[in-house]
Structures are given as C-alpha cells and as structure tokens.
Design a protein around this motif. Structure first.
Motif, PDB file in Angstrom:
ATOM      1  N   ILE A   1      89.883  80.361  31.576  1.00  0.00           N
ATOM      2  CA  ILE A   1      91.004  79.435  31.741  1.00  0.00           C
ATOM      3  C   ILE A   1      91.151  79.042  33.204  1.00  0.00           C
ATOM      4  O   ILE A   1      91.293  77.861  33.548  1.00  0.00           O
ATOM      5  N   GLU A   2      91.085  80.025  34.080  1.00  0.00           N
ATOM      6  CA  GLU A   2      91.305  79.738  35.503  1.00  0.00           C
ATOM      7  C   GLU A   2      90.119  79.021  36.127  1.00  0.00           C
ATOM      8  O   GLU A   2      90.290  78.227  37.062  1.00  0.00           O
ATOM      9  N   LEU A   3      88.902  79.251  35.631  1.00  0.00           N
ATOM     10  CA  LEU A   3      87.758  78.508  36.149  1.00  0.00           C
ATOM     11  C   LEU A   3      87.921  77.024  35.819  1.00  0.00           C
ATOM     12  O   LEU A   3      87.612  76.157  36.641  1.00  0.00           O
ATOM     13  N   ARG A   4      88.408  76.736  34.628  1.00  0.00           N
ATOM     14  CA  ARG A   4      88.664  75.338  34.280  1.00  0.00           C
ATOM     15  C   ARG A   4      89.756  74.759  35.170  1.00  0.00           C
ATOM     16  O   ARG A   4      89.619  73.660  35.721  1.00  0.00           O
TER      17      ARG A   4
ATOM     18  N   PHE B   1      89.517  71.337  37.468  1.00  0.00           N
ATOM     19  CA  PHE B   1      90.090  70.128  36.883  1.00  0.00           C
ATOM     20  C   PHE B   1      90.297  69.044  37.936  1.00  0.00           C
ATOM     21  O   PHE B   1      90.651  69.328  39.100  1.00  0.00           O
ATOM     22  N   ILE B   2      90.163  67.801  37.532  1.00  0.00           N
ATOM     23  CA  ILE B   2      90.642  66.670  38.335  1.00  0.00           C
ATOM     24  C   ILE B   2      92.150  66.818  38.433  1.00  0.00           C
ATOM     25  O   ILE B   2      92.841  67.073  37.446  1.00  0.00           O
ATOM     26  N   LYS B   3      92.684  66.661  39.620  1.00  0.00           N
ATOM     27  CA  LYS B   3      94.120  66.856  39.826  1.00  0.00           C
ATOM     28  C   LYS B   3      94.888  65.574  39.510  1.00  0.00           C
ATOM     29  O   LYS B   3      94.357  64.471  39.626  1.00  0.00           O
ATOM     30  N   PRO B   4      96.164  65.718  39.125  1.00  0.00           N
ATOM     31  CA  PRO B   4      96.953  64.529  38.766  1.00  0.00           C
ATOM     32  C   PRO B   4      97.010  63.467  39.857  1.00  0.00           C
ATOM     33  O   PRO B   4      97.030  62.268  39.553  1.00  0.00           O
ATOM     34  N   ASP B   5      97.012  63.899  41.122  1.00  0.00           N
ATOM     35  CA  ASP B   5      97.118  62.907  42.201  1.00  0.00           C
ATOM     36  C   ASP B   5      95.783  62.253  42.551  1.00  0.00           C
ATOM     37  O   ASP B   5      95.714  61.416  43.451  1.00  0.00           O
ATOM     38  N   GLN B   6      94.716  62.603  41.815  1.00  0.00           N
ATOM     39  CA  GLN B   6      93.409  61.997  42.056  1.00  0.00           C
ATOM     40  C   GLN B   6      93.134  60.784  41.162  1.00  0.00           C
ATOM     41  O   GLN B   6      92.094  60.145  41.295  1.00  0.00           O
TER      42      GLN B   6
ATOM     43  N   TYR C   1      91.211  56.824  27.847  1.00  0.00           N
ATOM     44  CA  TYR C   1      90.704  58.191  28.025  1.00  0.00           C
ATOM     45  C   TYR C   1      91.700  59.236  27.518  1.00  0.00           C
ATOM     46  O   TYR C   1      92.386  59.897  28.295  1.00  0.00           O
ATOM     47  N   PRO C   2      91.777  59.416  26.195  1.00  0.00           N
ATOM     48  CA  PRO C   2      92.550  60.547  25.669  1.00  0.00           C
ATOM     49  C   PRO C   2      91.942  61.857  26.151  1.00  0.00           C
ATOM     50  O   PRO C   2      90.736  61.939  26.415  1.00  0.00           O
ATOM     51  N   SER C   3      92.765  62.866  26.243  1.00  0.00           N
ATOM     52  CA  SER C   3      92.269  64.173  26.676  1.00  0.00           C
ATOM     53  C   SER C   3      93.160  65.248  26.085  1.00  0.00           C
ATOM     54  O   SER C   3      94.220  64.965  25.530  1.00  0.00           O
ATOM     55  N   GLY C   4      92.713  66.480  26.216  1.00  0.00           N
ATOM     56  CA  GLY C   4      93.537  67.560  25.699  1.00  0.00           C
ATOM     57  C   GLY C   4      92.893  68.910  25.842  1.00  0.00           C
ATOM     58  O   GLY C   4      91.729  69.036  26.254  1.00  0.00           O
ATOM     59  N   GLY C   5      93.674  69.916  25.502  1.00  0.00           N
ATOM     60  CA  GLY C   5      93.204  71.294  25.506  1.00  0.00           C
ATOM     61  C   GLY C   5      93.388  71.906  24.139  1.00  0.00           C
ATOM     62  O   GLY C   5      94.455  71.763  23.525  1.00  0.00           O
ATOM     63  N   TYR C   6      92.341  72.582  23.635  1.00  0.00           N
ATOM     64  CA  TYR C   6      92.374  73.185  22.301  1.00  0.00           C
ATOM     65  C   TYR C   6      92.150  74.685  22.425  1.00  0.00           C
ATOM     66  O   TYR C   6      91.297  75.139  23.196  1.00  0.00           O
ATOM     67  N   GLY C   7      92.910  75.432  21.643  1.00  0.00           N
ATOM     68  CA  GLY C   7      92.766  76.882  21.641  1.00  0.00           C
ATOM     69  C   GLY C   7      92.590  77.403  20.229  1.00  0.00           C
ATOM     70  O   GLY C   7      93.308  76.992  19.310  1.00  0.00           O
ATOM     71  N   CYS C   8      91.635  78.301  20.051  1.00  0.00           N
ATOM     72  CA  CYS C   8      91.327  78.839  18.728  1.00  0.00           C
ATOM     73  C   CYS C   8      91.350  80.360  18.793  1.00  0.00           C
ATOM     74  O   CYS C   8      90.814  80.962  19.728  1.00  0.00           O
ATOM     75  N   GLU C   9      91.971  80.972  17.803  1.00  0.00           N
ATOM     76  CA  GLU C   9      92.028  82.427  17.712  1.00  0.00           C
ATOM     77  C   GLU C   9      91.333  82.851  16.422  1.00  0.00           C
ATOM     78  O   GLU C   9      91.667  82.348  15.342  1.00  0.00           O
ATOM     79  N   VAL C  10      90.366  83.749  16.537  1.00  0.00           N
ATOM     80  CA  VAL C  10      89.573  84.145  15.374  1.00  0.00           C
ATOM     81  C   VAL C  10      89.529  85.649  15.233  1.00  0.00           C
ATOM     82  O   VAL C  10      89.804  86.394  16.177  1.00  0.00           O
TER      83      VAL C  10
ATOM     84  N   HIS D   1      96.075  69.689  33.786  1.00  0.00           N
ATOM     85  CA  HIS D   1      96.833  70.922  34.016  1.00  0.00           C
ATOM     86  C   HIS D   1      98.013  71.004  33.049  1.00  0.00           C
ATOM     87  O   HIS D   1      98.328  72.080  32.523  1.00  0.00           O
ATOM     88  N   ALA D   2      98.649  69.869  32.774  1.00  0.00           N
ATOM     89  CA  ALA D   2      99.796  69.865  31.861  1.00  0.00           C
ATOM     90  C   ALA D   2      99.379  70.189  30.435  1.00  0.00           C
ATOM     91  O   ALA D   2     100.068  70.956  29.739  1.00  0.00           O
ATOM     92  N   THR D   3      98.267  69.622  29.989  1.00  0.00           N
ATOM     93  CA  THR D   3      97.831  69.930  28.626  1.00  0.00           C
ATOM     94  C   THR D   3      97.393  71.382  28.511  1.00  0.00           C
ATOM     95  O   THR D   3      97.611  72.021  27.476  1.00  0.00           O
ATOM     96  N   LEU D   4      96.794  71.924  29.556  1.00  0.00           N
ATOM     97  CA  LEU D   4      96.409  73.336  29.540  1.00  0.00           C
ATOM     98  C   LEU D   4      97.647  74.228  29.463  1.00  0.00           C
ATOM     99  O   LEU D   4      97.704  75.179  28.658  1.00  0.00           O
TER     100      LEU D   4
END
Length: 790
Positions: A398-401, A405-410, A638-647, A427-430
């Motif tokens: 998580i922290e490596l991503r 990440f491209i920052k909001p002000d970029q 450019y839609p974007s997002g963060g997905y989390g899966c628990e197995v 960062h917000a979606t994460l």
C-alpha cells in the motif's frame, strides 16, 4: 429541478419491459417468407480445403440453396478497422478475412458453407449431408513458436505469422535501458493474461431482408454499433450504398465488446437475402458462439520495473506477445497497442516507459476487444509487478503505491506514454478503499481464519482507464479507420415532450434512463417526458456506437450540445412572448422567466409557440424545435480507483473463497448512482471470473477444449460476495460538459490483480513465501500445485 434528473438513483425504465418478457431482441424478429441459415464450420484448426460436395444435401427436403466460399470469391473480405504501424515504420501485415472460406481453413469454427432452407431443422439436417474434404496441416498455436522461421504459416501470402512488432515510445528505449542499467533495484515478472470468451446472455443473431421493389436491404443484428456495421459491410464487403442499407439493432442482451465487430454472418444473411429475394435468418447456438464470437485477452508478457534506492519508480519496460487468432477482427490491432501501451503509466509518476508488443497470427479464433480492452491487460501487469516489488523490497504494498502515485497538485499530468491525465486524486481513492474495506481490522480477521485452518489474504490494486477514445484526428493518426465522435438529434414536440435520437446504443447500460435524466435536468421537466431512440440507422444520426465506456462521456455530451441548441432557440421564442431581451431570459424548473420580475412562460407554452408560430419572433427564426449535434472529444477521460479483495485459501485443496471486495472509484460526476453501482458490480463479477475461473483452452491440435458451458467455468453467485462500492472520490472531467468519465469497464479492469494479489498475500502469510506468482485463472488445482512446489 426534476427529482429524476442528474444525480438521482432512478431505477432503469427499460427494466420493466425486460423483466416482464416484453423486450424485443433480434431473435424475436421473424419475417414473412423467412428462410433459415445453418453454418457449416471447420472441425480442424488448419487445413487445405479441397472440395465441398453439396449434391446430396441440395436434394434434401426444404433446402433452398447451399452457399460456399466460391460464391463469395468476388466479394470483399471483412475489413479491419484499425491499422497499426510497427516500430520500424512499416504497416502491419493484413490478410484477407473471407466471409466464407475458400482455399484454406484457419481455425476450428471457420465458416466453410451455409445451408439455407425453409426451416431451421431442415437446414441443420442438410448440413450433416454436406461432404467436406480437407487435407489437415500442422496448426500453429503457441505465439512464440509461431514466430520461428520454420513455423507453419497461417496465411500463405504473408511473409510470416507476425502481424506487427510495435514499440512505444520508441525514442524512450535508450533512456529506459540506461535507467535499468543504473537502477538500485530491478523487479521482473512473467505472466499470462488468459484468453476469455464473453458469453453474453443473448447469442448473436442476424436477419437479412431485401426488398426488390426499392432495392433496399435491411439487416437486423445484435450489435453495439449499427452505424459502424452499415459502413463496414456496405462500403467494404457488399458494395451497397448507405442509403440502400438499413441496420437495426433492437434490444441487445449484453455484449461486453464481442458485439462491436462486423461478423461474417451479418454479411452473409444480407447478401443471401438479395440473392434469394427472401429474408434469411441465422441464430447462433451457444456452442457455436464459442468458436465464432471474437475472444478476448490472450497476452504473454514480461514486465520489468526499475527503482532507485528510495524506492521511487524510475523506469518500466514490457515485452508482450499478443494473440490475434487466425484473422484480424474489427479493432483487434488497437487493443494490445494504443489501448494498452498508453495506459502503462498507471497511477504512477514513472518517468520512463517503453512497451513492445508482437502481435501474432495463430490457428485460433480471432481475438478482439473484451470489457476493458487493453486496459485490464496493462493494469494486471503493472499491479502484479508493484505488489511483487513491495515483497522483494520488504515494504508495504500500500505504501509503495502511495509513495509513487501522481500527486493531486501534479494534474494535468503528462505521462511518458503520450496521454495527459486531466484530473485525479489517487490518494483519496486509496484512503477511501482502506476505510470501506475495514483494513484496520484485517489482522484480527487473519487470526480468525487461521483458527479455522484457512489462510487469509488482502490484495490491493489501483487502476486508471482511458475512456471516450478521441479526438478523431488523433486516433486517425494512430491508425483508426473511423471517426470516434458521437451524435444526437433532440426533437421537441409541440406539447413539450422530447424524443432524443442517439448514435449510442444500449446493450444493458441503462441509456434510456440516464440519457433522459440529462435532458430532463437541463430543461427542468420530468424525465418521463423524454424518450430515447437508438439502434436504427434509418432514424438516428450517424454515430459510432457503444464501447470503451464512451456512452455518457461522448454520446451524452452530444445530447447536451444538441439540448443547448434547443434551449438557446427556446429562449429567443420566450423572450418574444415575454417582450423582454433574450439576455434577460432564465430557464429554471421548466419555466422561462425574465430575471428580476414575475413574468414567465412555461416550457410547453414556448414549445407550442414554436410549432404554432402565430406569435413568433420577427428575426426570421425558423419554426419548430429540433437540433442535431456531433461531439468529438478533445481528450480521453480517465476514470481511476482502488480495489481491495479479501480471500481465504484452503491449504488442503487450494480452493480460493472471496470473502469481501471493496471498490473506491473516481468516475467524475455521476448521472445515476444506481446504474453506476450496477455497472461496477457487473464488471467486478467478470474480473473475478477471469481471475479464478475462466480460460479458453486449446489442445495441441487446435481444438477448443473449453468449447461449451460444461467446460468453460463462469462465475456464479456462490463465487461472489456482496461488493462495497464507493464513488465519493470525485474529480470531474475537465473537457466534457457533464464532467463525467465513464464506469462500465472499471470493475473488470481493477479486480483481477486485486484478487491475485490477495491470494499471493494469503499464501505468503501461510508460509508459502516462495510463490511469487500464479497465472490466472487461480483454480484450486493451480493453487494447490503451486503450494506443493513451495
């Protein structure tokens, strides 16, 4: 504003007819004097077609005529809609794609002949009496083996089985190689993006109808873009002028990309109807669809990431083999190139990227766009590699991503792979993903699973997608052979109701609801007063159809532009009726008023004046209220997002159970949250299907082993948890009037790497640390086998 306008979670109006059995699908269309077509397809993957003996079959009851490839020898082949130029400046190799085989069969399912008879049963019976003489040739199935100098050639008239060798961005390559040479860390991964079969609920159907009295041909077909089918088939295959060719796509039960393309069956029934002067109908069987519908994915990739000592990404390079199958389907060349290479930056500020793709012909069913089309392939490569990098570096994935990440002000952000992201906040979606997935409580859940003898893991994946592919002048330079605009005609009736004619086409997205919401919101009238018309080239303006999550961003924007023209004209009429300056007229809640006064006239009063122009402006304003707009976007969205899966993984059997799945998406502004949520749910379901279950498998003779629903595993309710979905992280698109980005493919893009990352995490937590990767689908047998090798 109306309660059912933009932002309202309105139920889909079209569902009433679907759920009550009143939909009108192509197979519901039966015409007077209709004949039935049955295709005879190759049962071998590669062979010389010596003879087709139809004598016995032609004498059977009900047979009207049997067509073979010889009947189509003088007719154009199916066209490819995108030309790719390789990294050496040469155009791709582009073989002919015949309507019916002549000379050689190139995959199991290649159409050889067609029996046309008075009934379907008679056509099928006669087909069994047709004798096919084929000399089998060695098939070529493995992409790397297909490029060997002595490999059998799929097309004898080509120099090799290589369609193209594409490099992007070619001028980046020396700098990329230098960055890898000086990197503090290099992480690499080899992976397969498994071949998929779309399997929409409604199989493909085509009905050709020719009227000799006006020389008019009509094709009824299950298509995502009827105008494109009319253009490709009329101009490039059959030579029918567009004003003599009508294409109708009524209700369509799912497509997922597989109904974008122009298929041989459509051209056949249209041409056969002209020859026989009677309607000709073909309906695919489910098993036939497995070998006649275009397949998806099928990439083999090596991807590498360079990092500096502080774990910043410095360079990325990939080497991919992309299977084209036996022929080039309509948009196949664009999928592993411009729809894939341009997304390899992902959500990250990697400064240098080089992508190489070798597209290869094999003796398999042609491959083309499937939900996401190139973007899932890019995301899977990248997100699996980032996860592997985190494990090798001993840092949190998580922290490596987050660090890279491209920052909001970029934003706007120029990527090294040509495209410019206009907005985003990864960062917000994460953060939202971690919240809705209850990541803080994950470790406690790990202990609970361990107590039951199960291995629990959590996987994360971030994605970015390019939707509404445009503008036309840019994609033309990239090889597109069609424009990528969209169109709309808005017709206001005298009493104020509205009919919207759109070039977009729905195959499950809810256009009839959401498009009506847009128009209703702009005018301030109930959405029930707005009717959406689509799917018939005879009464809709020329449009490019529905795919690539473009409907609202492009088609909806065309509707907005046409509605703006309507409002501007209506204001002129209102100003005259109210004896005021046009600049002082305001439209709100379906009423025109003079700013600062109580003088007003309602919407219906103005529309009636437009059609009964007794009291009308004297400035030569035409009567009526009807406007058309063509909208050609200035950039992708450019839609974007963060997905989390628990197995959980069962160490005894290798079975993977998905316990929870969370999706935090940024789709820009949202017109109908309920429809968006449904689109995300469907996409995630398809992505989980790819990750755990689905795989089109060929044997070494080119036979499709997974050629029916008995052998091709599809996701069922038991495989899916209830998804947690959030859309609150919104950064509106800056270059379309609605600020929308697209949502239809996101779930299928972000979910496969999230699932695989979760399984690898579970295995590592269970002590199987040597397992670096397992190729999709992660069946129990594959997972168990990997555990035994640990």
């Amino acid at each position: 504003m109306p309660k059912d306008g933009i932002g309202a979670p309105t139920k889909r109006r079209e569902d009433l007819r679907f759920l009550t059995g009143n939909g009108r699908y192509t197979d519901d269309i039966n015409l007077k004097g209709q004949l039935y077509a049955w295709f005879i397809r190759s049962e071998v993957a590669h062979g010389r077609l010596n003879a087709v003996n139809t004598a016995a079959a032609e004498a059977m009851p009900g047979v009207v005529r049997i067509f073979t490839g010889e009947d189509f020898a003088a007719i154009g082949g199916l066209p490819c809609g995108w030309q790719v130029t390789d990294r050496f400046g040469a155009p791709m190799q582009e073989p002919k794609h015949p309507v019916l085989v002549h000379g050689k069969v190139r995959h199991v399912g290649d159409p050889i002949a067609v029996v046309v008879a008075e009934s379907l049963a008679e056509a099928r019976d006669a087909a069994e009496a047709v004798e096919i003489d084929i000399t089998e040739l060695p098939p070529v199935l493995d992409m790397k083996a297909a490029l060997a100098p002595d490999a059998p050639k799929v097309h004898d008239d080509l120099t090799s089985n290589l369609c193209y060798d594409w490099g992007f961005v070619e001028e980046n390559k020396p700098a990329v190689d230098a960055a890898f040479a000086s990197a503090a860390h290099v992480v690499s991964l080899e992976l397969v993006n498994n071949r998929l079969i779309a399997n929409p609920m409604e199989p493909r159907v085509a009905v050709g109808d020719y009227n000799a009295w006006d020389d008019q041909s009509t094709l009824y077909t299950t298509s995502q873009n009827p105008h494109v089918i009319r253009l490709l088939m009329g101009a490039f295959v059959l030579g029918i002028p567009e004003h003599k060719l009508r294409v109708v796509a009524p209700d369509v039960g799912g497509g997922f990309g597989t109904k974008i393309f122009h298929y041989a069956e459509e051209a056949f029934v249209t041409w056969a109807s002209r020859q026989l002067k009677r309607p000709v109908k073909w309906t695919s069987t489910r098993m036939e669809a497995f070998v006649s519908d275009a397949h998806g994915r099928d990439h083999v990739t090596k991807i590498e990431l360079a990092l500096d000592a502080d774990h910043n990404f410095t360079a990325l390079r990939t080497d991919t083999y992309a299977n084209m199958g036996a022929y080039l389907s309509t948009f196949a060349p664009s999928v592993p190139t411009w729809l894939h290479g341009t997304l390899m930056a992902g959500n990250y500020k990697t400064p240098l990227i080089y992508v190489n793709v070798k597209a290869v012909f094999t003796n398999t069913v042609p491959v083309d766009a499937y939900r996401g089309a190139g973007r899932p392939e890019a995301t899977f490569q990248l997100e699996r590699l980032v996860d592997k990098a985190a494990r090798e570096l001993g840092v949190c994935p998580i922290e490596l991503r987050r660090k890279n990440f491209i920052k909001p002000d970029q934003f706007p952000y120029q990527t090294p792979v040509a495209v410019v992201y206009d907005t985003g906040n990864y960062h917000a979606t994460l953060d939202k993903l971690l919240e809705i997935s209850d990541h803080a409580g994950f470790e406690a859940r790990v202990l609970e699973s361990r107590a039951r003898g199960k291995l629990r893991g959590f996987g994360i994946a971030h994605y970015i997608e390019a939707c509404g592919i445009a503008p036309s002048n840019l994609v033309g330079q990239l090889g597109a052979r069609a424009g990528l605009y969209e169109s709309a005609t808005v017709r206001v009736n005298a009493t104020g109701s509205i009919s919207v004619f759109t070039g977009s086409h729905s195959h499950g997205q809810g256009h009839e609801t959401s498009f009506a919401q847009v128009v209703a919101d702009m005018i301030g009238i109930p959405a029930t007063q707005v009717d959406i018309v689509h799917g018939d080239t005879a009464n809709t303006p020329m449009g490019m159809g529905t795919y690539g999550s473009r409907s609202l961003a492009v088609g909806g924007s065309a509707i907005v532009r046409a509605t703006e023209k309507i409002v501007n004209k209506a204001k002129k009429i209102a100003a005259h009726l109210l004896e005021a300056a046009e600049a002082d007229i305001e439209l709100k809640d379906g009423k025109f008023s003079v700013a600062g006064t109580d003088k007003s006239v309602d919407w219906a009063g103005v529309t009636l004046a437009a059609y009964v122009p007794h009291n009308y402006p004297l400035e030569n304003l035409e009567p009526g209220l009807e406007e058309t707009a063509f909208y050609d976007p200035s950039n992708f969205t450019y839609p974007s997002g963060g997905y989390g899966c628990e197995v959980e993984v069962d160490p005894e059997t290798g079975e993977v159970t998905i316990l929870a799945f969370a999706a935090a998406d940024d789709f820009g502004n949202i017109v109908n949250p309920l429809i968006v949520e449904g689109q995300v749910h469907g996409g995630i379901g398809q992505g989980i299907g790819q990750a755990l279950l689905e795989h089109a498998v060929y044997d070494d003779q080119g036979q499709l082993l997974s050629g029916s629903l008995m052998d091709y595993a599809m996701p069922r309710a038991l495989h899916l948890p209830f998804f947690k979905v959030d859309h609150s992280s919104c950064t509106p698109c800056t270059h379309n009037p609605l600020g929308v980005k697209g949502c239809g493919e996101a779930g299928a893009i972000g979910s496969p790497p999230a699932v695989v990352n979760a399984v690898i995490d579970a295995l590592h937590r269970g002590g199987y640390s040597q397992i670096k990767h397992i190729d999709m689908p992660l069946s129990p047998a594959r997972v168990w086998a990997a555990m035994q090798k640990n």
